[in-house]
Design a protein around this motif. Sequence first.
Motif, short mmCIF file in Angstrom:
data_model
loop_
_atom_site.label_atom_id
_atom_site.label_comp_id
_atom_site.label_asym_id
_atom_site.label_seq_id
_atom_site.Cartn_x
_atom_site.Cartn_y
_atom_site.Cartn_z
N LEU A 31 0.85 -1.25 -0.05
CA LEU A 31 0.15 -0.11 -0.01
C LEU A 31 0.85 1.24 0.09
CD1 LEU A 31 -3.17 -0.81 2.18
CD2 LEU A 31 -2.85 -0.75 -0.07
N ALA A 32 1.98 1.31 0.80
CA ALA A 32 3.01 2.54 0.76
C ALA A 32 3.53 2.61 -0.66
CB ALA A 32 3.81 2.11 1.82
N SER A 33 3.85 1.51 -1.35
CA SER A 33 4.56 1.48 -2.46
C SER A 33 3.31 2.17 -3.86
CB SER A 33 5.00 0.12 -2.98
OG SER A 33 5.35 0.06 -4.31
N MET A 34 2.29 1.65 -3.48
CA MET A 34 1.11 2.13 -4.38
C MET A 34 0.91 3.69 -4.12
SD MET A 34 -1.18 -1.34 -3.88
CE MET A 34 -2.42 -1.34 -5.02
N MET A 35 1.07 4.10 -2.62
CA MET A 35 0.97 5.31 -2.75
C MET A 35 1.86 6.43 -3.25
SD MET A 35 -1.47 6.90 -0.99
CE MET A 35 -0.76 8.39 -0.31
N ALA A 36 3.07 5.84 -3.43
CA ALA A 36 4.02 6.57 -4.07
C ALA A 36 3.87 6.66 -5.64
CB ALA A 36 5.32 5.79 -3.92
N ASP A 37 3.23 5.62 -6.19
CA ASP A 37 2.74 5.78 -7.68
C ASP A 37 1.55 6.69 -7.76
OD1 ASP A 37 4.39 3.54 -8.23
OD2 ASP A 37 3.00 2.11 -7.92
N VAL A 38 0.55 6.77 -6.72
CA VAL A 38 -0.42 7.61 -6.94
C VAL A 38 0.17 9.08 -6.82
CG1 VAL A 38 -2.22 8.74 -5.46
CG2 VAL A 38 -2.24 6.08 -5.55
#
Length: 502
Positions: free
Chosen positions: A392-399
């Motif tokens: 989720l943290a990695s996906m937040m960076a993509d966001v």
Amino acid sequence: MEGSRHRGGRSVTPPEDRVPLRQKVGLGAGGLAAFFGYAGVSTLAYPVYNMTLGVSAAAVGVALLVPRLWDAVSDPLMGRITDNAHTRWGRRRPFVMLGAPLMGLLFVAIWYAPPAWSDNAQLAWFIAAQLLFFTAYTVFAVPFGAMSYEMTPDHHERTRVMAFLAFFHKIGELLSGWMLPLAALLGVAIVGAAVVPAPGEQQRIPIEGVHAMAWIVGLVFLAGFGVLPALAVRGGSRAAPAAVAAAGPKVKLVEGLRAAAGNAAFLLLVGVIVLNTLSGVLATGIDQYLLVYYMSDGNQADGLVQKGLLTTGYGVVGFASIPLISWYATRFGKKQALYAVYGLMAVGGVAKWFVFTPGHPRVELFGLSLDPVILIDPLLCGPMWVAVKILLASMMADVCDEDELRHGQRREGLFGAVFSWLEKTVVSVAYLGTGLALAATGFEVAKGAAQSDATFTGMRLFLAGAPTATALLAIAVLRFYPLTAERADATRATLEARRGRG
């Protein structure tokens, strides 16, 4: 810069996008402080204020929720401040360095409510100390979270960076399960002998032990580990270059919040973390009561040892899961990895009904009577917690990259602040839910192990039903998440081309 290269249909991280090991370890160490910051208070609240001081469980739940009203203001405000800060040390590091020691000292103060005070006075102390502590935590955690998002622009290297955070997070989880047994041991050592309860009374943890344990957590894990990211991680990054951030328009609070509310990928991640945290914290709160009052006949010491064993199991499974989840997500995608662990968690939720019941064969080890059957629980549910922390943290960076593509601003701080507030709020709501669930089942702490069969059955239904239902709902929500590795690579290429033209 062309972004991730591809080999055999999979993107490969270029050497220049890899984060040095020293910075990964330094950032990860800060994750230990972040864990104790948002989980330490909730973990200790019921055992200290309800089990030890005797304040009602429902009142403790309400007290845990009150600081979230202040966080709704302070977290986004801190996000705006750190996004707009341009110092010689970067946008994040000065706040991390300031916030860590402050929250370490204020964490200690939370547990110093005088035992002789009335319940209302103790609650007032608890709420006031929390407000101060979580203000300091915001000063630390919001810039720290933004720092983690901007370590690298590479889709897969972000997952590896977050794996280091997950590693230290699991250390925190492993240690947190032993905070109360440690408090009990320290209390006995300080008082000089075990406090023998009067007939009909429960064995309680000496408050002196709670104080000593709080000093260890505050000074070592919050203050000590908390300053390490500021020392190890440089300001700015290739994902969010300092020059780009400084040249861009100022981040505006209302405008940023509106953008976050209109970002579909962000809202889906919010939905997942809300479901995940509600489920996990509700289970964490109720399993502790079942271990003490249902499976250990009201013996706090024995029940808390079982809780320590359970937490150790989650820690060991978590450590083993980190490389597997990182590999799986890199090979098959972040969303597919989340599907797998949530499916396993749904099975684990059903298994809780059979695991958290008395009568299992015990194993004697080092003078302790241990129930090995409870280790089935972390085997099934443990991987999910690691996957969420990493992915989720990695996906937040993509966001955040998607947000820059649409709006032309680097707003990791603001997005991280909203995410942090939601996480803390859901934790508090879940712990309030624990208190309300205990009240709904008819649980009364004064009865100890003499609760009715209906009470224990209701508690077990909450424990098993919450993770099963929320895991299935999370899988349904993730189906709509739109950001793939290919889209992330394309977004990055567009951003770097745009910056080059600037």
